[in-house]
Design a protein around this motif. Structure first.
Motif, mmCIF file in Angstrom:
data_model
loop_
_atom_site.group_PDB
_atom_site.id
_atom_site.type_symbol
_atom_site.label_atom_id
_atom_site.label_comp_id
_atom_site.label_asym_id
_atom_site.label_seq_id
_atom_site.Cartn_x
_atom_site.Cartn_y
_atom_site.Cartn_z
ATOM 1 N N VAL A 197 36.014 43.133 37.000
ATOM 2 C CA VAL A 197 34.633 43.639 37.120
ATOM 3 C C VAL A 197 33.726 42.529 37.655
ATOM 4 C CG1 VAL A 197 32.634 44.499 35.837
ATOM 5 C CG2 VAL A 197 34.936 45.345 35.287
ATOM 6 N N PHE A 198 33.855 41.342 37.052
ATOM 7 C CA PHE A 198 33.033 40.204 37.494
ATOM 8 C C PHE A 198 33.330 39.839 38.949
ATOM 9 C CE2 PHE A 198 32.878 38.600 32.840
ATOM 10 C CZ PHE A 198 31.814 39.436 32.571
ATOM 11 N N ALA A 199 34.610 39.923 39.296
ATOM 12 C CA ALA A 199 35.001 39.595 40.675
ATOM 13 C C ALA A 199 34.330 40.544 41.653
ATOM 14 C CB ALA A 199 36.517 39.661 40.818
ATOM 15 N N ALA A 200 34.300 41.811 41.300
ATOM 16 C CA ALA A 200 33.669 42.816 42.172
ATOM 17 C C ALA A 200 32.176 42.534 42.321
ATOM 18 C CB ALA A 200 33.905 44.207 41.593
ATOM 19 N N LEU A 201 31.593 41.983 41.271
ATOM 20 C CA LEU A 201 30.160 41.672 41.309
ATOM 21 C C LEU A 201 29.886 40.274 41.879
ATOM 22 C CD1 LEU A 201 29.302 43.032 37.742
ATOM 23 C CD2 LEU A 201 28.579 44.055 39.912
ATOM 24 N N GLY A 202 30.950 39.519 42.047
ATOM 25 C CA GLY A 202 30.790 38.150 42.553
ATOM 26 C C GLY A 202 30.262 37.198 41.492
ATOM 27 N N TRP A 203 30.579 37.469 40.254
ATOM 28 C CA TRP A 203 30.074 36.632 39.153
ATOM 29 C C TRP A 203 31.134 35.653 38.661
ATOM 30 C CZ3 TRP A 203 27.349 40.633 35.377
ATOM 31 C CH2 TRP A 203 26.236 41.172 36.029
ATOM 32 N N PHE A 204 30.661 34.509 38.224
ATOM 33 C CA PHE A 204 31.459 33.505 37.501
ATOM 34 C C PHE A 204 32.711 33.046 38.252
ATOM 35 C CE2 PHE A 204 29.820 36.507 34.106
ATOM 36 C CZ PHE A 204 28.674 35.774 33.844
ATOM 37 N N GLY A 205 32.732 33.236 39.503
ATOM 38 C CA GLY A 205 33.915 32.820 40.271
ATOM 39 C C GLY A 205 35.176 33.556 39.866
ATOM 40 N N ALA A 206 34.984 34.741 39.311
ATOM 41 C CA ALA A 206 36.143 35.491 38.822
ATOM 42 C C ALA A 206 37.050 35.967 39.952
ATOM 43 C CB ALA A 206 35.668 36.692 38.006
ATOM 44 N N ASP A 207 36.491 36.007 41.167
ATOM 45 C CA ASP A 207 37.321 36.423 42.305
ATOM 46 C C ASP A 207 38.339 35.361 42.690
ATOM 47 O OD1 ASP A 207 35.278 34.753 43.041
ATOM 48 O OD2 ASP A 207 34.948 35.672 45.004
ATOM 49 N N ARG A 208 38.270 34.212 42.042
ATOM 50 C CA ARG A 208 39.229 33.147 42.336
ATOM 51 C C ARG A 208 40.382 33.138 41.337
ATOM 52 N NH1 ARG A 208 37.349 28.132 45.136
ATOM 53 N NH2 ARG A 208 36.064 28.939 46.810
ATOM 54 N N LYS A 209 40.456 34.196 40.543
ATOM 55 C CA LYS A 209 41.539 34.261 39.551
ATOM 56 C C LYS A 209 42.400 35.493 39.795
ATOM 57 C CE LYS A 209 38.921 31.830 35.999
ATOM 58 N NZ LYS A 209 38.108 31.960 34.792
ATOM 59 N N THR A 210 43.714 35.295 39.646
ATOM 60 C CA THR A 210 44.634 36.427 39.709
ATOM 61 C C THR A 210 45.338 36.523 38.363
ATOM 62 O OG1 THR A 210 46.578 35.185 40.409
ATOM 63 C CG2 THR A 210 45.034 35.848 42.141
ATOM 64 N N ASP A 211 46.288 37.419 38.261
ATOM 65 C CA ASP A 211 47.038 37.512 37.005
ATOM 66 C C ASP A 211 47.766 36.205 36.692
ATOM 67 O OD1 ASP A 211 46.186 40.067 36.971
ATOM 68 O OD2 ASP A 211 48.119 40.993 37.488
ATOM 69 N N THR A 212 48.173 35.513 37.740
ATOM 70 C CA THR A 212 49.017 34.332 37.506
ATOM 71 C C THR A 212 48.402 33.003 37.931
ATOM 72 O OG1 THR A 212 50.056 34.944 39.605
ATOM 73 C CG2 THR A 212 51.257 35.514 37.585
ATOM 74 N N TRP A 213 47.354 33.057 38.764
ATOM 75 C CA TRP A 213 46.791 31.803 39.273
ATOM 76 C C TRP A 213 45.274 31.753 39.108
ATOM 77 C CZ3 TRP A 213 49.544 27.651 40.591
ATOM 78 C CH2 TRP A 213 50.905 27.832 40.860
ATOM 79 N N ASP A 214 44.809 30.534 38.842
ATOM 80 C CA ASP A 214 43.376 30.265 38.803
ATOM 81 C C ASP A 214 43.061 29.288 39.946
ATOM 82 O OD1 ASP A 214 40.793 29.470 38.371
ATOM 83 O OD2 ASP A 214 41.048 29.012 36.242
ATOM 84 N N PHE A 215 42.323 29.780 40.923
ATOM 85 C CA PHE A 215 41.985 28.940 42.078
ATOM 86 C C PHE A 215 40.519 28.500 42.043
ATOM 87 C CE2 PHE A 215 45.704 31.282 43.815
ATOM 88 C CZ PHE A 215 46.488 30.183 44.134
#
Lengths: 250, 117
Positions: free
Chosen positions: A168-186
């Motif tokens: 949800v945060f990734a879709a909103l562009g919050w907290f850098g959540a779009d840089r995380k996947t199930d297995t990796w944190d970028f």
């Protein structure tokens, strides 16, 4: 005795010629990198290497990178835009990258070619991570090591709820959540410039697609499309890396 | 065969993609050998390589030790004079080379260093 005499004479003659004829400014460079930059120092295998251009203005390429045609496929001309969000760069941007991100440790210049290409000569400051490594699975040790090298952190168990929120945060562009996947944190992904043999080479585009498939952020990737061919055409410094520095091809 | 069909129908292509990938790697290795081209680098193999072959040029990007090796192995005449310089004079020559990798520039600096006064 005769040899010494001849040596002395030749040195004297040359010295005289130098006094008469050679009063050049040693620091003058006719072929600069850009209109503001004569050379650039980077570190390769722990040693400083000066990137400059061949000063002989009559020099022409006579090696394999002067070749115009290769069978396509597989050696097909690559597009300028290799993937959405990935920036394509030229030499001037590479120099700036070397001077900033590479020097500060925030960036990596990646020679994405197979070791057999890399060991014949590479762009100074590059590390070799063959494209095959980035296309490996998440449980492949070489792939894991490569993704960690570019700033990824492998995630442990992540709860269903956490992932849901992150999405949800990734879709909103919050907290850098779009840089995380199930297995990796970028979150702390490095800035990367990937390159291979030139506009006809698919190795770095494949590496880029591999990185993206693991969730590496596109905005942290640059593609140097000109690659080794343009680097050499411009007479820029090429170094042979130490053999042990090359990453083994999977 | 069944595995191949299943793989294709499953939407992925593990077998065919692996084969394609192998073909690509094979083509790359062949091209690497054909392109050959040991490049204009520091290891002194540039004669065969087709990088900087010309004696009018010294391979760019060398560190001080490699620069001296290059002079010794590829530019015997220049080395003959260079060898007579003191350490600081050699460093001065190296400084010139770093800005201009033409043999003439390096020779000029050697001669300048050798000249009295």
């Amino acid at each position: 005795m005769m040899n010494r005499l001849l040596t002395g004479i030749s040195v004297m003659a040359l010295a005289l010629a130098a006094n008469l004829l050679v009063q050049t400014d040693a620091a003058a460079v006719d072929v600069m990198l850009t209109d503001y930059l004569a050379y650039l120092d980077v570190v390769q295998d722990g040693k400083p290497v000066r990137i400059q251009r061949i000063q002989d203005q009559d020099n022409v390429l006579n090696d394999g990178f002067a070749k115009t045609s290769r069978k396509c496929p597989p050696f097909c001309i690559q597009p300028m835009q290799v993937a959405p969000g990935v920036t394509t760069v030229g030499e001037a941007e590479i120099f700036r990258f070397m001077d900033r991100e590479l020097k500060s440790g925030d960036g990596l210049l990646i020679d994405a070619r197979t070791p057999s290409w890399h060991e014949k000569g590479t762009i100074p400051g590059s590390i070799n991570i063959p494209f095959t490594v980035f296309n490996g699975d998440d449980d492949d040790p070489a792939t894991v090591a490569a993704l960690e090298k570019v700033g990824g952190v492998q995630r442990g168990e992540v709860s269903w709820l956490t992932r849901k929120l992150e999405k949800v945060f990734a879709a909103l562009g919050w907290f850098g959540a779009d840089r995380k996947t199930d297995t990796w944190d970028f979150t702390h992904a490095k800035q990367l410039v990937l390159w291979c043999n030139g506009p006809w080479c698919g190795q770095s585009p494949r590496a880029i697609h591999g990185l993206l498939s693991h969730g590496f952020p596109a905005e942290n990737i640059s593609y140097y499309r000109g690659g080794m061919q343009m680097w050499k055409i411009l007479g820029l410094t090429v170094v042979e890396p130490k053999p042990e520095k090359a990453v083994a091809l999977k | 065969m069944l595995t191949l069909l299943l793989a294709v129908f499953a939407g992925g292509c593990p077998v065919t993609c692996a084969a394609a990938s192998d073909d690509y790697l094979k083509a790359l290795e062949n091209e690497a050998n054909d392109t050959g081209a040991r490049t204009d680098a520091a290891q002194g193999d540039a004669h065969k390589a087709g990088g900087v072959q010309d004696r009018q040029l010294i391979n760019p990007g060398l560190d001080f030790d490699a620069f001296e090796t290059e002079l010794k192995t590829r530019h015997a005449g220049t080395w003959f004079l260079y060898n007579r310089l003191s350490e600081p004079q050699r460093k001065a020559v190296f400084g010139v080379y770093q800005n201009d990798n033409t043999t003439s520039a390096v020779r000029d600096e050697i001669v300048r260093q050798l000249s009295p006064g």
